[in-house]
Design a protein around this motif. Sequence first.
Motif, PDB file in Angstrom:
ATOM      1  N   ILE A 122      -1.642   6.859  -6.009  1.00 17.51           N
ATOM      2  CA  ILE A 122      -2.637   7.639  -5.282  1.00 17.51           C
ATOM      3  C   ILE A 122      -2.291   9.119  -5.255  1.00 17.51           C
ATOM      4  CG2 ILE A 122      -3.914   7.879  -3.119  1.00 17.51           C
ATOM      5  CD1 ILE A 122      -4.327   5.196  -4.590  1.00 17.51           C
ATOM      6  N   GLN A 123      -1.009   9.448  -5.038  1.00 24.09           N
ATOM      7  CA  GLN A 123      -0.602  10.850  -4.956  1.00 24.09           C
ATOM      8  C   GLN A 123      -0.106  11.407  -6.292  1.00 24.09           C
ATOM      9  OE1 GLN A 123       2.124  11.570  -1.715  1.00 24.09           O
ATOM     10  NE2 GLN A 123       0.863  10.509  -0.217  1.00 24.09           N
TER      11      GLN A 123
ATOM     12  N   GLU B 286       1.226   4.283  -2.968  1.00 29.14           N
ATOM     13  CA  GLU B 286       0.749   5.566  -2.461  1.00 29.14           C
ATOM     14  C   GLU B 286       1.278   6.740  -3.293  1.00 29.14           C
ATOM     15  OE1 GLU B 286      -1.114   8.429   0.099  1.00 29.14           O
ATOM     16  OE2 GLU B 286      -1.497   6.320  -0.364  1.00 29.14           O
ATOM     17  N   LYS B 287       2.604   6.845  -3.444  1.00 32.18           N
ATOM     18  CA  LYS B 287       3.171   7.953  -4.200  1.00 32.18           C
ATOM     19  C   LYS B 287       3.133   7.703  -5.698  1.00 32.18           C
ATOM     20  CE  LYS B 287       6.157   9.914  -0.624  1.00 32.18           C
ATOM     21  NZ  LYS B 287       7.537  10.309  -0.257  1.00 32.18           N
TER      22      LYS B 287
ATOM     23  N   ARG C 214      -6.348   1.923   4.037  1.00 32.72           N
ATOM     24  CA  ARG C 214      -6.070   0.768   3.176  1.00 32.72           C
ATOM     25  C   ARG C 214      -5.253  -0.276   3.927  1.00 32.72           C
ATOM     26  NH1 ARG C 214      -4.438   4.695  -0.358  1.00 32.72           N
ATOM     27  NH2 ARG C 214      -2.336   3.812  -0.555  1.00 32.72           N
TER      28      ARG C 214
ATOM     29  N   SER D  32      -7.116   6.925   1.681  1.00 31.28           N
ATOM     30  CA  SER D  32      -6.296   7.037   2.883  1.00 31.28           C
ATOM     31  C   SER D  32      -5.375   5.825   3.001  1.00 31.28           C
ATOM     32  CB  SER D  32      -7.189   7.122   4.123  1.00 31.28           C
ATOM     33  OG  SER D  32      -6.441   6.896   5.298  1.00 31.28           O
ATOM     34  N   LEU D  33      -4.066   6.089   3.073  1.00 33.31           N
ATOM     35  CA  LEU D  33      -3.100   5.004   3.217  1.00 33.31           C
ATOM     36  C   LEU D  33      -3.374   4.216   4.490  1.00 33.31           C
ATOM     37  CD1 LEU D  33      -0.499   3.463   2.526  1.00 33.31           C
ATOM     38  CD2 LEU D  33       0.801   5.324   3.596  1.00 33.31           C
TER      39      LEU D  33
ATOM     40  N   TRP E 260      10.149   3.818  -0.981  1.00 30.50           N
ATOM     41  CA  TRP E 260       9.173   4.610  -0.232  1.00 30.50           C
ATOM     42  C   TRP E 260       9.556   4.748   1.243  1.00 30.50           C
ATOM     43  CZ3 TRP E 260       7.053   2.396   4.031  1.00 30.50           C
ATOM     44  CH2 TRP E 260       7.073   0.996   4.118  1.00 30.50           C
TER      45      TRP E 260
ATOM     46  N   GLN F  54       0.830  -1.204   0.000  1.00 35.31           N
ATOM     47  CA  GLN F  54       0.000   0.000   0.000  1.00 35.31           C
ATOM     48  C   GLN F  54       0.867   1.258   0.000  1.00 35.31           C
ATOM     49  OE1 GLN F  54      -3.149   0.033  -0.675  1.00 35.31           O
ATOM     50  NE2 GLN F  54      -3.051  -2.205  -0.775  1.00 35.31           N
ATOM     51  N   SER F  55       1.996   1.217   0.667  1.00 35.45           N
ATOM     52  CA  SER F  55       2.924   2.352   0.641  1.00 35.45           C
ATOM     53  C   SER F  55       3.574   2.487  -0.731  1.00 35.45           C
ATOM     54  CB  SER F  55       4.005   2.185   1.722  1.00 35.45           C
ATOM     55  OG  SER F  55       3.435   2.114   3.009  1.00 35.45           O
TER      56      SER F  55
END
Length: 410
Positions: free
Chosen positions: A236-237, A232-233, A290, A286-287, A366, A228-229
């Motif tokens: 998601i971001q 994320e970048k 998740r 939301s990290l 990450w 999930q991390s």
Amino acid sequence: MNAKPFALRNLLVLLRKWMTEMSDAGRRMTAGNGQLIHPGSADWHDAQKYFQGILEERLLQQSLVEHSAIKDAPYDHIDASLQQMCDEWCGQIKKETAFYNRNNILRTTAYRKVYEESPELHWALLAHLVSRNGGYNMTDLRGQVGNMTLANQEQDTLFGFLEQCNYLIFQDAYPQLRLYQLGKRYGSAWLPLLRSFHASIFMQAAWNMFMEFGHSPMLTIAQIINEQSYIEKRVIQDPDMQQQVFSAPLFSMQELFHLTSVVFPALDHDGEINTYFGIFMDDFLSLKQRIRAGKVLYNILFQGSAYEPKLELLQFAQKVKHTGSRADYVPALFSKRSDDRARFFSPELQTVWPNQSHPSIVATDWCTKVDVMRELSMMHILPQKAGDITSAYLRKLEEIRTLAQFLPFS
């Protein structure tokens, strides 16, 4: 009055009510006995302390040496007699990863094969079942409701988002799983090879812990945090994703297309699917949410109390071929035939989405702080039949079926 938009509005209202009920049920399930905790057992404490020590050491190394120098470093600590074998492993794993990462169907199959060969890798079974849901989400976009509510461009955009998440997680996780499988007969000698596949230093520390303690739950939670991390970048971001996918009104359709839901069908001894487990998330973007959802799903699958659904869920995974169509597990409501007027059309994935090409992945890590260890927590044992959403799920499916009779599907 045109009946089609009126009926569609009713369908959307019904689905929103359903999602609200499922979210409420999920909150109740994770309250009380479902609180996140750091287990007090000695084995967890010792494994976590070891894990954190390795991670702190790697973070220190990362601050002293350029990442490019680290990732291209030779296989230090590997005996010279194993060097050629390690090169062969890397070549084999890269070929396998490229083969299975062509589409959701192949990825899902690969996860199941890993778990069947190495049942100590709990995350592989969890990933298989979650990946099935990813396939269902993809085909929903080309199914009957998707064609009614989304333009082709919007379908393509949402598919691109789902496919990218699916692809990136597999590209990162599968080589790690296969390295472990190929190398475990040689003890920890394979661990330096993780850098050849750009595994995060967080996962390098996690695998070190696993080889030392054999702690499957801690490894699984680490893998949930890592994947999930990882997206994320990258997803998601990502500014383009933020603008194209997550902006209203397109991403508001997530409720209609179950993007925030994960449903695990259970196949009983008679070969029938009568029970469904799962969750509905409150905030997919939301990290923390998740990661929490991953922990809840893992708890449902492996940490249940008197009733443990793992065997029935595994039975479904092994016996029911994954095609991406929801007809695989709710044939009363979904059909693979577009001319079936009584049920929603839910096509097989490979009939509506071709294999995709993906740009090269930039090797970045990450994990930059040891603070991430705070997320390394399990959950209390959940109540009996925790995560069983069968009653509410089937009731809402019947309501949708009733409403569908009044929709003038074309």
